[in-house]
Motif scaffolding. Sequence first.
Motif, PDB file in Angstrom:
ATOM      1  N   VAL A  78      -3.229  72.341 -38.750  1.00  0.00           N
ATOM      2  CA  VAL A  78      -3.072  71.921 -40.142  1.00  0.00           C
ATOM      3  C   VAL A  78      -1.585  71.938 -40.504  1.00  0.00           C
ATOM      4  CG1 VAL A  78      -3.700  72.363 -42.542  1.00  0.00           C
ATOM      5  CG2 VAL A  78      -5.377  72.776 -40.715  1.00  0.00           C
ATOM      6  N   LYS A 130      -0.273  70.414 -43.512  1.00  0.00           N
ATOM      7  CA  LYS A 130      -0.042  70.026 -44.912  1.00  0.00           C
ATOM      8  C   LYS A 130       1.143  70.814 -45.479  1.00  0.00           C
ATOM      9  CE  LYS A 130      -3.574  73.358 -46.349  1.00  0.00           C
ATOM     10  NZ  LYS A 130      -5.025  73.498 -46.608  1.00  0.00           N
ATOM     11  N   TYR A 154       3.293  74.009 -43.814  1.00  0.00           N
ATOM     12  CA  TYR A 154       3.421  75.329 -44.445  1.00  0.00           C
ATOM     13  C   TYR A 154       4.903  75.742 -44.507  1.00  0.00           C
ATOM     14  CZ  TYR A 154      -1.714  76.083 -43.797  1.00  0.00           C
ATOM     15  OH  TYR A 154      -3.085  75.993 -43.811  1.00  0.00           O
ATOM     16  N   LEU A 211      -7.122  65.713 -45.254  1.00  0.00           N
ATOM     17  CA  LEU A 211      -8.077  66.730 -45.725  1.00  0.00           C
ATOM     18  C   LEU A 211      -8.614  66.468 -47.135  1.00  0.00           C
ATOM     19  CD1 LEU A 211      -6.237  69.872 -44.342  1.00  0.00           C
ATOM     20  CD2 LEU A 211      -8.489  69.058 -43.613  1.00  0.00           C
ATOM     21  N   LYS A 233     -17.826  65.675 -46.310  1.00  0.00           N
ATOM     22  CA  LYS A 233     -17.650  67.064 -46.764  1.00  0.00           C
ATOM     23  C   LYS A 233     -18.747  67.513 -47.705  1.00  0.00           C
ATOM     24  CE  LYS A 233     -14.194  70.394 -48.111  1.00  0.00           C
ATOM     25  NZ  LYS A 233     -12.789  70.621 -48.414  1.00  0.00           N
ATOM     26  N   ARG A 241     -14.997  73.137 -54.837  1.00  0.00           N
ATOM     27  CA  ARG A 241     -13.763  72.393 -55.032  1.00  0.00           C
ATOM     28  C   ARG A 241     -14.085  70.960 -54.656  1.00  0.00           C
ATOM     29  NH1 ARG A 241      -8.762  75.093 -51.817  1.00  0.00           N
ATOM     30  NH2 ARG A 241      -9.769  73.855 -50.218  1.00  0.00           N
ATOM     31  N   MET A 275     -18.712  68.295 -42.442  1.00  0.00           N
ATOM     32  CA  MET A 275     -17.639  69.263 -42.671  1.00  0.00           C
ATOM     33  C   MET A 275     -17.930  70.125 -43.891  1.00  0.00           C
ATOM     34  SD  MET A 275     -13.767  68.200 -43.707  1.00  0.00           S
ATOM     35  CE  MET A 275     -12.577  69.400 -44.286  1.00  0.00           C
ATOM     36  N   HIS A 289     -15.857  73.780 -46.020  1.00  0.00           N
ATOM     37  CA  HIS A 289     -14.711  74.692 -46.044  1.00  0.00           C
ATOM     38  C   HIS A 289     -15.172  75.977 -46.719  1.00  0.00           C
ATOM     39  CE1 HIS A 289     -10.536  75.839 -45.862  1.00  0.00           C
ATOM     40  NE2 HIS A 289     -10.386  75.903 -47.162  1.00  0.00           N
ATOM     41  N   ASN A 346     -11.793  77.492 -40.638  1.00  0.00           N
ATOM     42  CA  ASN A 346     -10.348  77.642 -40.873  1.00  0.00           C
ATOM     43  C   ASN A 346      -9.862  78.788 -39.979  1.00  0.00           C
ATOM     44  OD1 ASN A 346     -11.534  79.807 -42.133  1.00  0.00           O
ATOM     45  ND2 ASN A 346     -10.774  79.353 -44.188  1.00  0.00           N
ATOM     46  N   SER A 347      -8.619  79.237 -40.174  1.00  0.00           N
ATOM     47  CA  SER A 347      -8.096  80.313 -39.314  1.00  0.00           C
ATOM     48  C   SER A 347      -8.994  81.541 -39.344  1.00  0.00           C
ATOM     49  CB  SER A 347      -6.691  80.732 -39.758  1.00  0.00           C
ATOM     50  OG  SER A 347      -5.766  79.705 -39.577  1.00  0.00           O
ATOM     51  N   ARG A 392     -10.155  73.980 -37.809  1.00  0.00           N
ATOM     52  CA  ARG A 392      -8.931  73.574 -38.522  1.00  0.00           C
ATOM     53  C   ARG A 392      -8.022  74.804 -38.678  1.00  0.00           C
ATOM     54  NH1 ARG A 392     -13.422  71.987 -41.545  1.00  0.00           N
ATOM     55  NH2 ARG A 392     -12.767  73.373 -43.224  1.00  0.00           N
ATOM     56  N   LEU A 393      -6.977  74.826 -37.871  1.00  0.00           N
ATOM     57  CA  LEU A 393      -6.106  76.001 -37.752  1.00  0.00           C
ATOM     58  C   LEU A 393      -4.874  75.857 -38.633  1.00  0.00           C
ATOM     59  CD1 LEU A 393      -5.169  78.586 -36.144  1.00  0.00           C
ATOM     60  CD2 LEU A 393      -4.075  76.969 -34.567  1.00  0.00           C
ATOM     61  N   GLY A 394      -4.758  76.688 -39.665  1.00  0.00           N
ATOM     62  CA  GLY A 394      -3.585  76.661 -40.531  1.00  0.00           C
ATOM     63  C   GLY A 394      -2.740  77.909 -40.334  1.00  0.00           C
ATOM     64  N   ILE A 395      -2.943  78.881 -41.197  1.00  0.00           N
ATOM     65  CA  ILE A 395      -2.027  80.017 -41.321  1.00  0.00           C
ATOM     66  C   ILE A 395      -1.753  80.747 -40.001  1.00  0.00           C
ATOM     67  CG2 ILE A 395      -3.834  81.699 -41.980  1.00  0.00           C
ATOM     68  CD1 ILE A 395      -0.340  81.446 -43.569  1.00  0.00           C
ATOM     69  N   TYR A 416       0.906  82.622 -46.945  1.00  0.00           N
ATOM     70  CA  TYR A 416       0.836  81.169 -47.180  1.00  0.00           C
ATOM     71  C   TYR A 416       1.837  80.742 -48.262  1.00  0.00           C
ATOM     72  CZ  TYR A 416      -4.203  81.305 -45.582  1.00  0.00           C
ATOM     73  OH  TYR A 416      -5.393  81.466 -44.926  1.00  0.00           O
TER      74      TYR A 416
HETATM   75  C1  LIG Z   1      -5.588  74.253 -45.582  1.00  0.00           C
HETATM   76  C2  LIG Z   1      -6.925  74.019 -44.994  1.00  0.00           C
HETATM   77  C3  LIG Z   1      -7.313  74.613 -43.789  1.00  0.00           C
HETATM   78  C4  LIG Z   1      -6.460  75.635 -43.067  1.00  0.00           C
HETATM   79  O1  LIG Z   1      -6.709  76.914 -43.634  1.00  0.00           O
HETATM   80  P1  LIG Z   1      -6.005  78.222 -43.062  1.00  0.00           P
HETATM   81  O2  LIG Z   1      -6.601  79.321 -43.855  1.00  0.00           O
HETATM   82  O3  LIG Z   1      -4.552  78.065 -43.327  1.00  0.00           O
HETATM   83  O4  LIG Z   1      -6.334  78.283 -41.622  1.00  0.00           O
HETATM   84  C5  LIG Z   1      -8.538  74.264 -43.260  1.00  0.00           C
HETATM   85  N1  LIG Z   1      -9.351  73.389 -43.896  1.00  0.00           N
HETATM   86  C6  LIG Z   1      -9.020  72.822 -45.068  1.00  0.00           C
HETATM   87  C7  LIG Z   1      -9.967  71.896 -45.722  1.00  0.00           C
HETATM   88  C8  LIG Z   1      -7.808  73.132 -45.658  1.00  0.00           C
HETATM   89  O5  LIG Z   1      -7.492  72.565 -46.838  1.00  0.00           O
END
Ligand SMILES: *Cc1c(COP(=O)(O)O)cnc(C)c1O
Length: 356
Positions: free
Chosen positions: A33, A35, A39, A79, A123, A130, A157, A159, A191-192, A207-210, A340
């Motif tokens: 991720v 966005k 980060y 996303l 989704k 949200r 999908m 979240h 997510n993470s 979906r790997l972010g933080i 974050y």
């Molecule tokens: C930002 C986001 C993620 C990543 O989340 P992290 O907690 O940073 O891993 C995954 N899915 C969606 C839909 C997001 O908006």
Amino acid sequence: MSRPIHATVSVSALRHNYVVAKRAALQSKVYAVVKANAYGHGIERVTKALVRADGFATVELEGAIATRGRGFAGPILLLEGFFEARELPVVADADLAVVVHSEEQLRMLESAKLSRPLDAFFKINTGMNRLGFAIAEARRALERLRKTGAAKSITLMTHFATADGPEGIGEAMRRFNQATEGIDLPRSLANSAAIFAHPETHADVARLGIALYGATPFGDRAAESLGVKPAMTLASQLIAVQDLQPGETIGYGGTFHVDKPMRVGVVACGYADGYPRHAPSGTPVVVGGVRVKTAGRVSMDMMTVDLADVPGARVGTPVTLWGEGLPIDDVATPAGTVGYELMCALAPRVPVSDAP
Ligand SMILES: *Cc1c(COP(=O)(O)O)cnc(C)c1O
């Protein structure tokens, strides 16, 4: 000489963290991720560092198109999908994948004439409240999406709102399974936090972010325990040293009271650099390799630290605000926020460069 504050981003830490998450996610594909300018780490830098990622996910169309333009051939997921019908030709030309979460988007797809069909991530709202179709509407909306002919693939999908906390993902999973039972399509849920804490959510695409950036999604589990390393290090130097006597105060508002002779260092870093003004006295900072504490309010361009434990500190001594040697979460927590937010708030005036 220029102002000494600067950030570095470690390409090897990004790659290491991606591999750690990939291993945790077992056989799932892992989209990185990126966005909010990855980060705060720089989307170009991060997508170049991870050219072999299974895919990328972002929110901003410009970044997605630029990533495709640099030659990344794998999936790039938007996303929040698209916002207006006139984005659809651009999305199709760049072969981007889109989240489809609303009636409005379905209507746009129904009347669109696309150069080629899109990859759609359908989704479902499982409690985040949200984006996403309600459980009761999901089947009908999915049927509509199929009938548009605009989707060359559909991935289901959701979240999670609480993958990082004690509430967990049980109720959300129950709702998701109810909405999707018997539907044979790939899934993207994690997510993470879910990658590391909830293996039953790994599914087809995570979906790997933080955690990619080396911080923790959890309030009660340090990043180090996940095996990830800080990607960004924010560093500066002391630009002044003050010897203070009891009775003095430090900084705006005079909130820190000096009660014994005290050496104080002034760091070239303030809230205009993205350091949180809400960080209270006592927030950790590393000066000359020693972990010390802030003293007094953070101001726009400077902050002050107690040098009692670093007698050798002088003007020019290196300072780490967060990153290697000081987890960003150790700064975020006393400041009442999360890693974050600190990463994303890194100010444009701070130069960022690559570290090995
Ligand atoms: C930002 C986001 C993620 C990543 O989340 P992290 O907690 O940073 O891993 C995954 N899915 C969606 C839909 C997001 O908006």
